[in-house]
Each structure stands twice: as structure tokens, then as C-alpha cells.
Motif scaffolding. Sequence first.
Motif, mmCIF file in Angstrom:
data_model
loop_
_atom_site.group_PDB
_atom_site.id
_atom_site.type_symbol
_atom_site.label_atom_id
_atom_site.label_comp_id
_atom_site.label_asym_id
_atom_site.label_seq_id
_atom_site.Cartn_x
_atom_site.Cartn_y
_atom_site.Cartn_z
ATOM 1 N N ASP A 79 43.176 29.033 39.664
ATOM 2 C CA ASP A 79 42.945 30.448 39.961
ATOM 3 C C ASP A 79 43.988 31.303 39.238
ATOM 4 O OD1 ASP A 79 41.186 29.291 41.724
ATOM 5 O OD2 ASP A 79 41.992 30.267 43.502
ATOM 6 N N TRP A 80 43.583 32.482 38.799
ATOM 7 C CA TRP A 80 44.506 33.437 38.212
ATOM 8 C C TRP A 80 43.938 34.834 38.355
ATOM 9 C CZ3 TRP A 80 42.658 36.450 34.268
ATOM 10 C CH2 TRP A 80 41.573 35.957 33.544
ATOM 11 N N GLU A 81 44.827 35.840 38.292
ATOM 12 C CA GLU A 81 44.416 37.246 38.343
ATOM 13 C C GLU A 81 45.379 38.071 37.499
ATOM 14 O OE1 GLU A 81 42.758 39.588 41.874
ATOM 15 O OE2 GLU A 81 44.874 40.205 41.832
ATOM 16 N N LYS A 82 44.826 39.024 36.763
ATOM 17 C CA LYS A 82 45.614 39.954 35.947
ATOM 18 C C LYS A 82 45.178 41.377 36.274
ATOM 19 C CE LYS A 82 45.957 36.814 31.994
ATOM 20 N NZ LYS A 82 45.634 36.614 30.570
ATOM 21 N N THR A 83 46.039 42.331 35.949
ATOM 22 C CA THR A 83 45.706 43.753 36.074
ATOM 23 C C THR A 83 45.902 44.398 34.709
ATOM 24 O OG1 THR A 83 46.445 43.803 38.366
ATOM 25 C CG2 THR A 83 46.262 45.915 37.250
ATOM 26 N N LYS A 84 44.940 45.210 34.325
ATOM 27 C CA LYS A 84 45.014 45.967 33.071
ATOM 28 C C LYS A 84 44.849 47.437 33.412
ATOM 29 C CE LYS A 84 44.673 46.725 28.563
ATOM 30 N NZ LYS A 84 45.801 46.671 27.703
ATOM 31 N N SER A 85 45.712 48.299 32.833
ATOM 32 C CA SER A 85 45.672 49.738 33.097
ATOM 33 C C SER A 85 45.459 50.515 31.808
ATOM 34 C CB SER A 85 46.988 50.201 33.724
ATOM 35 O OG SER A 85 47.206 49.567 34.947
ATOM 36 N N TRP A 86 44.809 51.667 31.949
ATOM 37 C CA TRP A 86 44.619 52.614 30.852
ATOM 38 C C TRP A 86 44.904 54.014 31.388
ATOM 39 C CZ3 TRP A 86 40.938 48.864 32.006
ATOM 40 C CH2 TRP A 86 40.724 47.883 31.038
ATOM 41 N N ASP A 87 44.992 54.976 30.507
ATOM 42 C CA ASP A 87 45.143 56.394 30.874
ATOM 43 C C ASP A 87 46.273 56.605 31.887
ATOM 44 O OD1 ASP A 87 42.988 56.797 29.190
ATOM 45 O OD2 ASP A 87 41.526 56.923 30.817
ATOM 46 N N SER A 88 47.450 56.116 31.545
ATOM 47 C CA SER A 88 48.658 56.276 32.378
ATOM 48 C C SER A 88 48.477 55.733 33.793
ATOM 49 C CB SER A 88 49.078 57.748 32.431
ATOM 50 O OG SER A 88 49.334 58.229 31.134
ATOM 51 N N GLY A 89 47.673 54.702 33.942
ATOM 52 C CA GLY A 89 47.493 54.059 35.238
ATOM 53 C C GLY A 89 46.397 54.631 36.107
ATOM 54 N N SER A 90 45.704 55.672 35.648
ATOM 55 C CA SER A 90 44.640 56.250 36.486
ATOM 56 C C SER A 90 43.351 55.435 36.422
ATOM 57 C CB SER A 90 44.360 57.699 36.079
ATOM 58 O OG SER A 90 43.845 57.763 34.766
ATOM 59 N N VAL A 91 43.250 54.542 35.448
ATOM 60 C CA VAL A 91 42.098 53.643 35.317
ATOM 61 C C VAL A 91 42.655 52.223 35.256
ATOM 62 C CG1 VAL A 91 40.146 52.967 33.875
ATOM 63 C CG2 VAL A 91 40.789 55.380 34.032
ATOM 64 N N LYS A 92 42.143 51.339 36.143
ATOM 65 C CA LYS A 92 42.655 49.970 36.208
ATOM 66 C C LYS A 92 41.524 48.992 36.500
ATOM 67 C CE LYS A 92 46.630 51.621 38.813
ATOM 68 N NZ LYS A 92 47.400 51.478 40.036
ATOM 69 N N ILE A 93 41.736 47.761 36.094
ATOM 70 C CA ILE A 93 40.892 46.672 36.565
ATOM 71 C C ILE A 93 41.791 45.525 37.018
ATOM 72 C CG2 ILE A 93 38.858 47.229 35.168
ATOM 73 C CD1 ILE A 93 39.644 44.925 33.268
#
Length: 128
Positions: free
Chosen positions: A52-66
Motif C-alpha cells: 500500500d502507498w499514498e501520495k499527495t500532489k498539489s497545484w495552484d498554491s495548494g488550493s487544488v490537491k489530489i
Amino acid sequence: MTLTKTNKKESRVKKAIAVIMCLIMAVSCCGISVAAATTKSVSESGNVFVDDWEKTKSWDSGSVKIKYGYNTWWTDEDYCKSYNANVKHTAFVSVGGKKDTASGTKENWSSKAELPHKSGTVTWGTTY
């Protein structure tokens, strides 16, 4: 004065044009706009995931994330959740020609989009 067939036809055409023009003006006055959707995503290919693994990716200064990843809790699956501080959004995961989506509201994480893992390219992302 009696209308000839030609005059009747012209009258119908003029009425149709008037109706179309009224509809165009009504739509433009109501502020209805159709904006192109924005998609942000990450992809990986050729990976065989074991743990199992999980990552976080952010765009637009952190206002958009997955938040995206792989888990083996129930089945081996790829998943994605999305967050958007400003608008409604949709998380998606795409694997082996299949796609799953999950909706989210402004300032909340979406539900989880998930699909069984398959070899090939996996794409995780958000559309808003």
C-alpha cells in the motif's frame, strides 16, 4: 389585403428569426457561460505495486490537491480523492481503458474514485 403564399412564407421566416434572436439575447443576458474544464493529473506506467502507498500532489498554491495511491485492503486497487478550495470538482482514476470518478464540493475532499489495478498506465487526477 390578402397574403400570398410567398408573403406567408416570408412572414413565417421573419417570426422564426425573431424567436431565435430573442433566445440568443435571453441566453446572453442571463450570464450563462460555458467555461472549459481544467484537468490536473499524474500518471505512472509499468509499475507493479506490492505494498500500500499514498501520495499527495498539489497545484495552484495548494488550493487544488489530489490524494492518490494503491491499496490492498479489499482488492488491489488504484484510487484518487480530490480537493478544491474554490469550486466543485471531480476526482478520477483511469486504468487499462476504464475510468472511475467521484464528485466533491468546494472546500471538501471528494469521495474516492477507485478501480482494480492492472498493468499499464495509471492516471490519477481532478477536473474542475
